[in-house]
Design a protein around this motif. Structure first.
Motif, short mmCIF file in Angstrom:
data_model
loop_
_atom_site.label_atom_id
_atom_site.label_comp_id
_atom_site.label_asym_id
_atom_site.label_seq_id
_atom_site.Cartn_x
_atom_site.Cartn_y
_atom_site.Cartn_z
N UNK A 59 0.84 -1.20 0.00
CA UNK A 59 0.00 0.00 0.00
C UNK A 59 0.88 1.25 0.00
N UNK A 60 1.94 1.21 0.79
CA UNK A 60 2.87 2.34 0.84
C UNK A 60 3.48 2.60 -0.53
N UNK A 61 3.92 1.54 -1.20
CA UNK A 61 4.53 1.70 -2.52
C UNK A 61 3.53 2.25 -3.53
N UNK A 62 2.29 1.78 -3.48
CA UNK A 62 1.26 2.27 -4.40
C UNK A 62 0.96 3.74 -4.13
N UNK A 63 0.89 4.12 -2.86
CA UNK A 63 0.62 5.51 -2.52
C UNK A 63 1.80 6.40 -2.92
N UNK A 71 2.85 14.56 -8.66
CA UNK A 71 3.69 15.71 -8.34
C UNK A 71 3.56 16.16 -6.89
N UNK A 72 3.11 15.29 -6.02
CA UNK A 72 2.92 15.63 -4.61
C UNK A 72 4.09 15.25 -3.72
N UNK A 73 4.95 14.40 -4.19
CA UNK A 73 6.02 13.87 -3.37
C UNK A 73 7.14 14.88 -3.21
N UNK A 74 7.56 15.10 -1.97
CA UNK A 74 8.66 16.02 -1.70
C UNK A 74 9.93 15.50 -2.39
N UNK A 75 10.71 16.39 -2.95
CA UNK A 75 11.93 15.99 -3.66
C UNK A 75 12.96 15.35 -2.73
N UNK A 76 12.89 15.67 -1.45
CA UNK A 76 13.87 15.11 -0.51
C UNK A 76 13.33 13.90 0.24
N UNK A 77 12.27 13.30 -0.25
CA UNK A 77 11.66 12.16 0.42
C UNK A 77 12.63 10.98 0.42
N UNK A 87 18.26 3.59 3.24
CA UNK A 87 17.40 4.59 2.59
C UNK A 87 18.19 5.36 1.55
N UNK A 88 17.48 5.94 0.63
CA UNK A 88 18.09 6.80 -0.39
C UNK A 88 17.14 7.95 -0.65
N UNK A 89 17.67 9.05 -1.18
CA UNK A 89 16.83 10.20 -1.51
C UNK A 89 16.19 9.93 -2.86
N UNK A 90 14.87 10.13 -2.93
CA UNK A 90 14.15 9.94 -4.18
C UNK A 90 14.40 11.15 -5.07
N UNK A 91 14.82 10.92 -6.28
CA UNK A 91 15.07 12.00 -7.24
C UNK A 91 13.87 12.12 -8.16
#
Length: 92
Positions: A59-63, A71-77, A87-91
Motif C-alpha cells: 500500500x505504501x509503494x502504491x501511494x 507531483x505531490x512527493x517532496x523531492x527530498x523524500x 534509505x536513499x533520496x528519491x530524485x
C-alpha cells in the motif's frame, strides 16, 4: 514561496494503523476529474491494507507511486531500497 508552505517538510513518526488510514482519507478527497489508473491502484491498495488483504508495504509503494506521478512527493523524500535496506533520496 507560498506563505503557507513550510520551507522544509515536517516528517512525523508513524502511528501503527494510522498512515494507511490517513492515505486513504487523502485519496477519498482527490478530485474525481483527476482520478486515473495510478490513483485507483493506490486507493485499492490502501483500502486492501485496511482490511488485511494487501500488505502495508505494498500500500505504501502504491501511494508513493501515486504521489510521485501526481507531483505531490517532496523531492527530498527518503525511501528504502528494499525491506530492511538502507534509505536513499528519491530524485524527481
Amino acid at each position: 514561496m507560498d506563505r503557507l508552505q513550510f520551507e522544509v517538510p515536517v516528517r512525523i513518526a508513524p502511528v501503527p494503523g494510522q498512515p494507511v488510514e490517513q492515505a486513504l482519507d487523502f485519496l477519498q478527497t482527490w478530485p474525481v476529474r483527476r482520478k486515473g489508473p495510478t490513483y485507483q491502484a493506490a486507493f485499492n491498495a490502501c483500502f486492501g491494507a485496511t482490511v488485511d488483504i494487501v500488505e502495508t508495504e505494498d500500500a505504501w509503494r502504491a501511494f508513493m507511486a501515486f504521489c510521485r506521478v501526481s507531483g505531490l512527493l517532496a523531492r527530498d523524500m527518503m525511501v528504502p531500497r528494499k525491506r530492511g535496506g538502507e534509505a536513499r533520496v528519491l530524485r524527481a
